[in-house]
Write a protein that holds these residues in place. Structure first.
Motif, PDB file in Angstrom:
ATOM      1  N   ASP A 184     -36.343   7.584 176.187  1.00  6.92           N
ATOM      2  CA  ASP A 184     -37.030   7.135 177.391  1.00  6.92           C
ATOM      3  C   ASP A 184     -38.257   7.161 177.316  1.00  6.92           C
ATOM      4  N   SER A 185     -38.856   8.160 176.701  1.00  7.22           N
ATOM      5  CA  SER A 185     -40.426   8.278 176.311  1.00  7.22           C
ATOM      6  C   SER A 185     -40.788   7.348 175.434  1.00  7.22           C
ATOM      7  N   ARG A 186     -40.282   6.746 174.244  1.00  6.54           N
ATOM      8  CA  ARG A 186     -40.311   5.930 173.412  1.00  6.54           C
ATOM      9  C   ARG A 186     -40.674   4.454 174.175  1.00  6.54           C
ATOM     10  N   VAL A 187     -39.408   4.061 174.958  1.00  6.44           N
ATOM     11  CA  VAL A 187     -39.523   3.047 175.578  1.00  6.44           C
ATOM     12  C   VAL A 187     -40.880   2.795 176.459  1.00  6.44           C
ATOM     13  N   LYS A 188     -40.936   3.841 177.023  1.00  4.98           N
ATOM     14  CA  LYS A 188     -42.072   3.888 178.315  1.00  4.98           C
ATOM     15  C   LYS A 188     -43.627   3.575 177.626  1.00  4.98           C
ATOM     16  N   VAL A 189     -43.704   4.442 176.370  1.00  2.87           N
ATOM     17  CA  VAL A 189     -45.310   4.393 175.987  1.00  2.87           C
ATOM     18  C   VAL A 189     -45.390   2.886 175.187  1.00  2.87           C
ATOM     19  N   ARG A 190     -44.159   2.425 174.605  1.00  2.00           N
ATOM     20  CA  ARG A 190     -44.346   1.324 173.867  1.00  2.00           C
ATOM     21  C   ARG A 190     -44.372   0.033 174.887  1.00  2.00           C
ATOM     22  N   ARG A 191     -43.951   0.295 176.126  1.00  2.00           N
ATOM     23  CA  ARG A 191     -43.969  -0.786 177.041  1.00  2.00           C
ATOM     24  C   ARG A 191     -45.606  -0.816 177.735  1.00  2.00           C
ATOM     25  N   GLU A 192     -46.225   0.384 177.700  1.00  2.00           N
ATOM     26  CA  GLU A 192     -47.475   0.614 178.095  1.00  2.00           C
ATOM     27  C   GLU A 192     -48.298   0.027 177.157  1.00  2.00           C
ATOM     28  N   LYS A 200     -43.318  -1.185 163.770  1.00  2.00           N
ATOM     29  CA  LYS A 200     -43.693  -0.053 163.006  1.00  2.00           C
ATOM     30  C   LYS A 200     -45.186   0.379 163.606  1.00  2.00           C
ATOM     31  N   VAL A 201     -45.023   1.836 164.145  1.00  2.38           N
ATOM     32  CA  VAL A 201     -46.412   2.464 164.816  1.00  2.38           C
ATOM     33  C   VAL A 201     -46.577   3.564 164.308  1.00  2.38           C
ATOM     34  N   PHE A 202     -47.924   3.193 163.600  1.00  8.32           N
ATOM     35  CA  PHE A 202     -48.488   4.603 162.832  1.00  8.32           C
ATOM     36  C   PHE A 202     -49.502   5.273 163.751  1.00  8.32           C
ATOM     37  N   LEU A 203     -49.505   6.626 163.543  1.00 10.96           N
ATOM     38  CA  LEU A 203     -50.250   7.157 164.774  1.00 10.96           C
ATOM     39  C   LEU A 203     -51.296   8.323 164.000  1.00 10.96           C
ATOM     40  N   SER A 204     -52.303   8.351 164.670  1.00  8.13           N
ATOM     41  CA  SER A 204     -53.208   9.526 164.228  1.00  8.13           C
ATOM     42  C   SER A 204     -53.476   9.976 165.499  1.00  8.13           C
ATOM     43  N   VAL A 205     -53.837  11.749 165.460  1.00  8.24           N
ATOM     44  CA  VAL A 205     -54.105  12.225 166.627  1.00  8.24           C
ATOM     45  C   VAL A 205     -55.078  13.352 166.306  1.00  8.24           C
ATOM     46  N   MET A 271     -45.977  10.499 170.451  1.00  2.00           N
ATOM     47  CA  MET A 271     -45.289  10.690 169.286  1.00  2.00           C
ATOM     48  C   MET A 271     -43.675  10.271 169.337  1.00  2.00           C
ATOM     49  N   CYS A 272     -43.188  10.312 170.494  1.00  2.37           N
ATOM     50  CA  CYS A 272     -41.666   9.589 170.515  1.00  2.37           C
ATOM     51  C   CYS A 272     -41.956   8.075 170.312  1.00  2.37           C
ATOM     52  N   ALA A 273     -43.057   7.594 170.700  1.00  3.56           N
ATOM     53  CA  ALA A 273     -43.139   6.171 170.270  1.00  3.56           C
ATOM     54  C   ALA A 273     -43.479   5.814 169.016  1.00  3.56           C
ATOM     55  N   ALA A 274     -44.055   6.581 168.327  1.00  2.00           N
ATOM     56  CA  ALA A 274     -44.503   6.442 166.907  1.00  2.00           C
ATOM     57  C   ALA A 274     -43.480   6.517 165.747  1.00  2.00           C
ATOM     58  N   ASP A 275     -43.798   6.037 164.523  1.00  2.30           N
ATOM     59  CA  ASP A 275     -42.833   6.162 163.493  1.00  2.30           C
ATOM     60  C   ASP A 275     -43.305   6.998 162.522  1.00  2.30           C
ATOM     61  N   LEU A 298     -40.924  13.795 164.154  1.00  2.00           N
ATOM     62  CA  LEU A 298     -41.659  12.376 163.556  1.00  2.00           C
ATOM     63  C   LEU A 298     -42.225  12.465 162.054  1.00  2.00           C
ATOM     64  N   PRO A 299     -41.945  11.912 161.005  1.00  2.00           N
ATOM     65  CA  PRO A 299     -42.501  11.985 159.558  1.00  2.00           C
ATOM     66  C   PRO A 299     -43.995  11.914 159.650  1.00  2.00           C
ATOM     67  N   ILE A 300     -44.241  12.702 158.698  1.00  2.00           N
ATOM     68  CA  ILE A 300     -45.882  12.903 158.496  1.00  2.00           C
ATOM     69  C   ILE A 300     -46.293  12.690 157.224  1.00  2.00           C
ATOM     70  N   LEU A 301     -47.265  12.080 156.939  1.00  2.00           N
ATOM     71  CA  LEU A 301     -47.848  11.879 155.520  1.00  2.00           C
ATOM     72  C   LEU A 301     -49.294  12.585 156.124  1.00  2.00           C
ATOM     73  N   ALA A 302     -49.586  13.649 155.254  1.00  2.00           N
ATOM     74  CA  ALA A 302     -50.617  14.282 155.249  1.00  2.00           C
ATOM     75  C   ALA A 302     -51.628  14.653 154.053  1.00  2.00           C
ATOM     76  N   SER A 303     -52.924  14.948 154.162  1.00  2.00           N
ATOM     77  CA  SER A 303     -53.238  15.499 153.070  1.00  2.00           C
ATOM     78  C   SER A 303     -53.096  16.823 152.323  1.00  2.00           C
ATOM     79  N   SER A 304     -53.396  17.172 151.395  1.00  2.00           N
ATOM     80  CA  SER A 304     -52.945  18.633 150.752  1.00  2.00           C
ATOM     81  C   SER A 304     -53.852  19.602 151.374  1.00  2.00           C
ATOM     82  N   LYS A 305     -54.641  19.280 152.279  1.00  2.00           N
ATOM     83  CA  LYS A 305     -55.428  20.067 152.876  1.00  2.00           C
ATOM     84  C   LYS A 305     -55.022  20.880 154.010  1.00  2.00           C
ATOM     85  N   ILE A 306     -53.681  20.234 154.517  1.00  2.00           N
ATOM     86  CA  ILE A 306     -52.944  21.073 155.464  1.00  2.00           C
ATOM     87  C   ILE A 306     -52.446  22.241 155.038  1.00  2.00           C
TER      88      ILE A 306
END
Length: 375
Positions: A184-192, A200-205, A271-275, A298-306
């Motif tokens: 439901d959160s995924r649908v709500k945010v995507r509608r917003e 495909k939604v990529f996310l940076s936080v 995050m629920c709305a992202a891929d 949610l899958p993550i692609l991170a730098s090796s500094k994490i």
């Protein structure tokens, strides 16, 4: 007797260090313990109303012009000593010694908590000052906490942090139920944001600052968009680099596919709305968004500094060197996306790894209440 903990070092705006403390406060028994906050970096604290509702107080020591007042800090520490059992420093570095000197002057027991690693942008002199100050601060501290081993080594010294019993890693725990994936959160945010189910939604936080390396995220996404035209990038956060990032998006011709949300309190829903979460940080003490993303599946692609401590679920997290080029990052980002039907809760694994806010709050409350007997 209610325990009152005086907290110094939190920034005025939302960030990982600030949310660590707020998560802790939300989950302790608020009739038994209170956290009173001295904001660092500005006159206001973004969650002042919530802190007040939970029984805490805010003591500003910065003026409206963002100038630090040593006189005001000294007054607060002096006047509040009789009401507080301990002072809890949450810091990223030790470039200033005066707050610690004042706390020692008024005989506060000190707990010092490191939340970051070395900032490569700082000059040699600043880092030398940090290393000199650590010799005093670590000896004055009752406990030396850190969000990761790397953060502990940076603030207190590698040999010291790993050899002293008073040093330990404290996990940046979260409310795991709050961060579970929710359709439901995924649908709500995507509608917003006017996003289709298939996009495909990529996310940076994170704060829009050099450390978080959002310029690299935008460059990665520009390559992704060539391969996956039905995609967008959402950047959650605010900071001094916003106009630089907007300009870069325009220069790359992708501004219509990049969404700047500003500061948000519903990151769990986004995050629920992202891929995929992009996390190419230049350096990190921990990276609490990585734990939040894993809780959401949610899958993550991170730098090796994490740091290693932030990687609980190997199946969800891939780390890459920042020396790899943008093309390789974009290819890996696309491959890292997983089918939506595979997203599930990982509460048990994350709780077992020590990231359950309820368990952390219980242990930290017992720890701080121990200072009641020392006054």
């Amino acid at each position: 007797m209610k325990t009152r903990v005086l907290v110094y070092g939190l920034g005025g705006k939302i960030g990982g260090m600030e949310e660590y403390l707020l998560n802790l406060y939300r989950h302790v028994d608020q009739t038994q313990i209170a956290f009173d906050i001295i904001p660092h970096g500005g006159a206001d604290f973004y969650a002042a109303d919530e802190v007040n509702r939970m029984g805490g107080e805010i003591y500003p020591v910065f003026g409206e012009d963002h100038s630090f007042s040593r006189k005001r800090l000294n007054e607060v520490l002096k006047n509040e000593r009789s009401r507080h059992q301990v002072i809890y420093f949450n810091v990223c570095a030790l470039y200033r010694l005066d707050p610690f000197v004042m706390a020692k002057r008024y005989h506060y027991p000190m707990v010092v908590h490191s939340h970051n690693t070395m900032d490569p942008g700082r000059g040699i002199i600043a880092n030398d000052i940090h290393r000199m100050n650590r010799l005093l601060v670590r000896n004055w501290s009752d406990k030396c906490f850190a969000c990761s081993s790397a953060a502990g080594e940076w603030l207190f010294g590698e040999k010291y942090f790993h050899s002293k019993s008073k040093c330990s890693v404290i996990n940046n725990a979260i409310d795991l139920d709050e961060h579970k994936f929710n359709c439901d959160s995924r649908v709500k945010v995507r509608r917003e944001f006017g996003l289709s189910d298939s996009k495909k939604v990529f996310l940076s936080v994170g704060r829009l600052v050099d450390q978080k390396n959002q310029q690299f995220s935008i460059r990665i996404f520009s390559r992704i968009l060539k391969k996956e035209p039905d995609s967008c990038l959402i950047l959650v956060g605010e900071g001094p680099n916003e106009q630089i990032l907007r300009k870069l998006s325009m220069e790359l011709g992708i501004e219509d596919s990049v969404i700047f949300t500003g500061s948000r309190t519903d990151v769990n829903d986004i995050m629920c709305a992202a891929d995929l979460l992009l996390l190419p940080s230049l350096y990190e003490g921990f990276g609490i968004v990585a734990i939040e993303a894993q809780a959401s599946g949610l899958p993550i692609l991170a730098s090796s500094k994490i740091p290693d401590e932030a990687v609980v679920l190997q199946s969800l997290v891939k780390r890459m060197s920042l020396d790899s080029d943008v093309e390789k990052w974009s290819e890996c980002a696309i491959k890292q996306i997983q089918p939506l039907h595979e997203r599930t809760s990982h509460n048990s694994e994350l709780s077992l790894a020590g990231y359950n806010a309820n368990l952390l709050a219980k242990n930290m409350q017992i720890f701080f209440q121990g200072y009641n007997n020392e006054q």
